[in-house]
Design an enzyme around this catalytic site. Structure first.
Site, mmCIF file in Angstrom:
data_model
loop_
_atom_site.group_PDB
_atom_site.id
_atom_site.type_symbol
_atom_site.label_atom_id
_atom_site.label_comp_id
_atom_site.label_asym_id
_atom_site.label_seq_id
_atom_site.Cartn_x
_atom_site.Cartn_y
_atom_site.Cartn_z
ATOM 1 N N GLU A 238 0.826 -1.191 0.000
ATOM 2 C CA GLU A 238 0.000 0.000 0.000
ATOM 3 C C GLU A 238 0.868 1.252 0.000
ATOM 4 O OE1 GLU A 238 -2.791 -0.696 3.232
ATOM 5 O OE2 GLU A 238 -4.118 -1.694 1.820
ATOM 6 N N CYS B 115 3.527 8.383 1.529
ATOM 7 C CA CYS B 115 3.963 7.396 2.509
ATOM 8 C C CYS B 115 4.275 6.112 1.751
ATOM 9 C CB CYS B 115 2.840 7.198 3.526
ATOM 10 S SG CYS B 115 3.275 6.056 4.819
ATOM 11 N N CYS C 144 5.936 -6.976 7.471
ATOM 12 C CA CYS C 144 7.057 -6.563 8.306
ATOM 13 C C CYS C 144 7.450 -7.749 9.173
ATOM 14 C CB CYS C 144 6.636 -5.379 9.190
ATOM 15 S SG CYS C 144 7.993 -4.689 10.148
ATOM 16 N N CYS D 266 5.325 -5.293 16.208
ATOM 17 C CA CYS D 266 4.867 -4.294 17.169
ATOM 18 C C CYS D 266 3.384 -4.560 17.431
ATOM 19 C CB CYS D 266 5.087 -2.893 16.620
ATOM 20 S SG CYS D 266 6.828 -2.611 16.228
ATOM 21 N N CYS E 237 0.463 -2.500 15.732
ATOM 22 C CA CYS E 237 0.574 -2.193 14.303
ATOM 23 C C CYS E 237 -0.046 -3.292 13.456
ATOM 24 C CB CYS E 237 2.043 -2.012 13.935
ATOM 25 S SG CYS E 237 2.306 -1.799 12.165
ATOM 26 N N CYS F 130 -1.820 5.697 9.694
ATOM 27 C CA CYS F 130 -0.606 5.021 10.173
ATOM 28 C C CYS F 130 -0.948 3.703 10.823
ATOM 29 C CB CYS F 130 0.072 5.801 11.278
ATOM 30 S SG CYS F 130 0.612 7.388 10.850
HETATM 31 N N1 SAH Z 1 8.523 0.265 10.474
HETATM 32 C C1 SAH Z 1 8.772 1.633 10.615
HETATM 33 C C2 SAH Z 1 7.955 2.506 9.699
HETATM 34 C C3 SAH Z 1 6.519 2.158 9.466
HETATM 35 S S1 SAH Z 1 5.346 2.509 10.695
HETATM 36 C C4 SAH Z 1 8.557 2.054 12.039
HETATM 37 O O1 SAH Z 1 8.026 1.287 12.812
HETATM 38 O O2 SAH Z 1 8.971 3.160 12.382
HETATM 39 C C5 SAH Z 1 5.087 4.268 10.712
HETATM 40 C C6 SAH Z 1 4.633 4.791 12.068
HETATM 41 O O3 SAH Z 1 3.273 4.428 12.380
HETATM 42 C C7 SAH Z 1 5.472 4.231 13.192
HETATM 43 O O4 SAH Z 1 5.798 5.218 14.128
HETATM 44 C C8 SAH Z 1 4.532 3.227 13.797
HETATM 45 O O5 SAH Z 1 4.907 2.913 15.093
HETATM 46 C C9 SAH Z 1 3.220 3.935 13.691
HETATM 47 N N2 SAH Z 1 2.059 3.055 13.863
HETATM 48 C C10 SAH Z 1 1.986 1.735 13.629
HETATM 49 N N3 SAH Z 1 0.751 1.268 13.895
HETATM 50 C C11 SAH Z 1 0.018 2.318 14.310
HETATM 51 C C12 SAH Z 1 -1.342 2.474 14.698
HETATM 52 N N4 SAH Z 1 -2.189 1.459 14.676
HETATM 53 N N5 SAH Z 1 -1.753 3.707 15.056
HETATM 54 C C13 SAH Z 1 -0.898 4.745 15.014
HETATM 55 N N6 SAH Z 1 0.380 4.663 14.642
HETATM 56 C C14 SAH Z 1 0.844 3.462 14.292
HETATM 57 FE FE1 SF4 Z 2 6.928 -3.129 11.462
HETATM 58 FE FE2 SF4 Z 2 4.677 -1.913 12.180
HETATM 59 FE FE3 SF4 Z 2 6.628 -2.244 13.956
HETATM 60 FE FE4 SF4 Z 2 6.951 -0.485 11.956
HETATM 61 S S1 SF4 Z 2 5.427 -0.352 13.612
HETATM 62 S S2 SF4 Z 2 8.439 -2.017 12.693
HETATM 63 S S3 SF4 Z 2 5.824 -1.549 10.308
HETATM 64 S S4 SF4 Z 2 5.449 -3.893 12.962
#
Ligand code: SAH
Ligand code: SF4
Length: 399
Positions: free
Chosen positions: A118, A131, A138, A142, A145, A371
């Protein structure tokens, strides 16, 4: 500084599709200038001319958005034929586009092997941010996420990364016309590597793609308009400063190791103190002003006044801005978004300590473009995180 630590072994499982398929033409998109030079010579370009040919082809592809060799009119016809025989100029295929009520566009891009990633375009008053994804899914997990629950992972090639920018420039109809005056107001003016994937686990391809995006004879984005977001892959942070030099954002999200271990499990490998040490060096190494600390606001998990005070204390001495991200919910997510009052109170403490603390307005929520909501539709339809974890525990034989 301590000795460099090895990268988490999980990256070794990640497959990158080779740029050159065993048979057939090589895709020029994503090759560095040096690699394109080698490729053109290998295809029969006389060495003496090769550098000039790279400049010409490069400009057609990246400055004017021309991908059909027959339209590259400053090249002799036989040379265009030679190019067409040996090369392609291929970018991801746009398979769908959704437009949110707030103007955000979410694209589904299909890449080699039929995988999908995406890409989200966010128009704002004075800029337009794209973006970009760096991996399919991934490898990190996390817990807040959505992408982290997606099982399928492969690294994107440099061509697939820069190709996302090109695909969206096509859609925005934003390629300049040769000879036309330079237009400084761009619809697509900024890049954030905040889509699917951990960019520092796909370092070389992300670097090559960003170098192409920054090249002064192509897409021409300044390194200050590109932000790479990492969950904290410490050994690659200094390299990112030196070899890419873009702005850095870090997914911080917690102020104690205990909580960060749960939210951003890579913290078990490189904890808060180790991460902060690497971050302290980044502005000097990359000659950039400040680091963005991303902090997702999760109700009753990391959003107390005490957290805000600890955060300010931890980042002391690092030029920083703290970007508060209201949690974007997704089906089956184990967290809730903090209340607006809580977020404002948290922001206030940070602001009073002297840091900018913007609260990120969720964009494109109606189309699941915000995000952390990204995940390819096919995967989303089929699996919940619990299912995926259960499968992994059972040996992960998949569906
Ligand atoms: N993997 C990288 C970049 C992608 S995520 C990283 O983790 O930094 C981009 C941002 O969105 C990151 O700060 C991530 O922690 C945040 N993010 C992920 N899931 C989210 C959610 N459900 N709500 C808000 N922010 C989120
Ligand atoms: Fe991967 Fe999502 Fe964690 Fe970023 S926030 S490192 S995309 S699992």
């Amino acid at each position: 500084m301590s000795a460099p630590q090895p990268i988490a072994p999980i990256t070794q499982d990640v497959l990158t599709v080779p740029r050159k398929l065993p048979e057939g033409p090589v895709n020029l998109v994503g090759l560095t200038r040096a690699a394109m030079l080698d490729a053109l010579i290998a295809a029969g370009t006389p060495e003496k001319q090769a550098k000039m040919r790279v400049n010409q082809v490069w400009q057609w592809i990246y400055q004017w958005g021309v991908r059909d060799f027959s339209a590259m009119t400053n090249l002799a016809k036989p040379y265009r034929a030679l190019l067409a025989e040996n090369f392609t100029v291929a970018i991801p295929e746009m398979v769908s586009k959704q437009v949110s009520t707030d103007g955000t566009r979410k694209y589904l891009a299909r890449i080699a092997g039929g995988h999908e990633v995406e890409v989200v375009y966010i128009p704002e008053e004075d800029r337009g941010t794209l973006c970009v994804s760096s991996q399919v899914g991934c490898t990190l997990t996390c817990s807040f996420c959505h992408t982290g629950t997606q099982k399928l992972v492969r690294n994107l090639t440099a061509g697939e990364i820069v190709g996302q920018i090109m695909m969206v420039r096509d859609d925005l109809n934003e390629w300049p016309t040769p000879g036309a005056p330079k237009d400084e107001t761009r619809l697509l003016s900024n890049i954030v590597l905040m889509g699917m994937g951990e960019p520092l686990y796909n370092f070389d391809n992300v670097r090559d793609a960003m170098k192409i995006a920054m090249d002064p004879e192509g897409i021409q984005l300044s390194r200050r308009r590109i932000t790479l977001s990492t969950s904290g892959v410490v050994p690659e942070i200094a390299r990112a400063a030196e070899e890419i030099g873009c702005l850095l954002a870090v997914s911080f999200h917690a102020t104690t190791n205990e909580t960060r271990d749960k939210l951003v499990p890579i913290n078990k490998r490189w904890n808060i103190e180790t991460l902060l040490n690497a971050l302290r060096e980044y502005p000097k190494l990359s000659n950039s002003e400040r680091i963005t600390f991303e902090y997702v606001m999760l109700k009753d998990v990391n959003d107390s006044d005490e957290d805000a005070r600890r955060l300010v204390h931890l980042i002391q001495g690092i030029p920083a801005k703290i970007n508060l991200i209201p949690f974007n919910e997704w089906p089956g997510a184990p967290y809730k978004r903090s209340s607006n009052n809580r977020i404002r109170a948290f922001a206030d403490i940070i602001y009073k300590a002297g840091y900018a603390s913007p609260i990120r307005t969720p964009r494109g929520e109606d189309i699941m473009a915000a995000c952390g909501q990204l995940k390819s539709a096919t995967e989303r339809a089929r699996k919940s995180k619990a299912q995926i974890e259960a499968e992994a525990g059972l040996g992960g034989s998949g569906n």
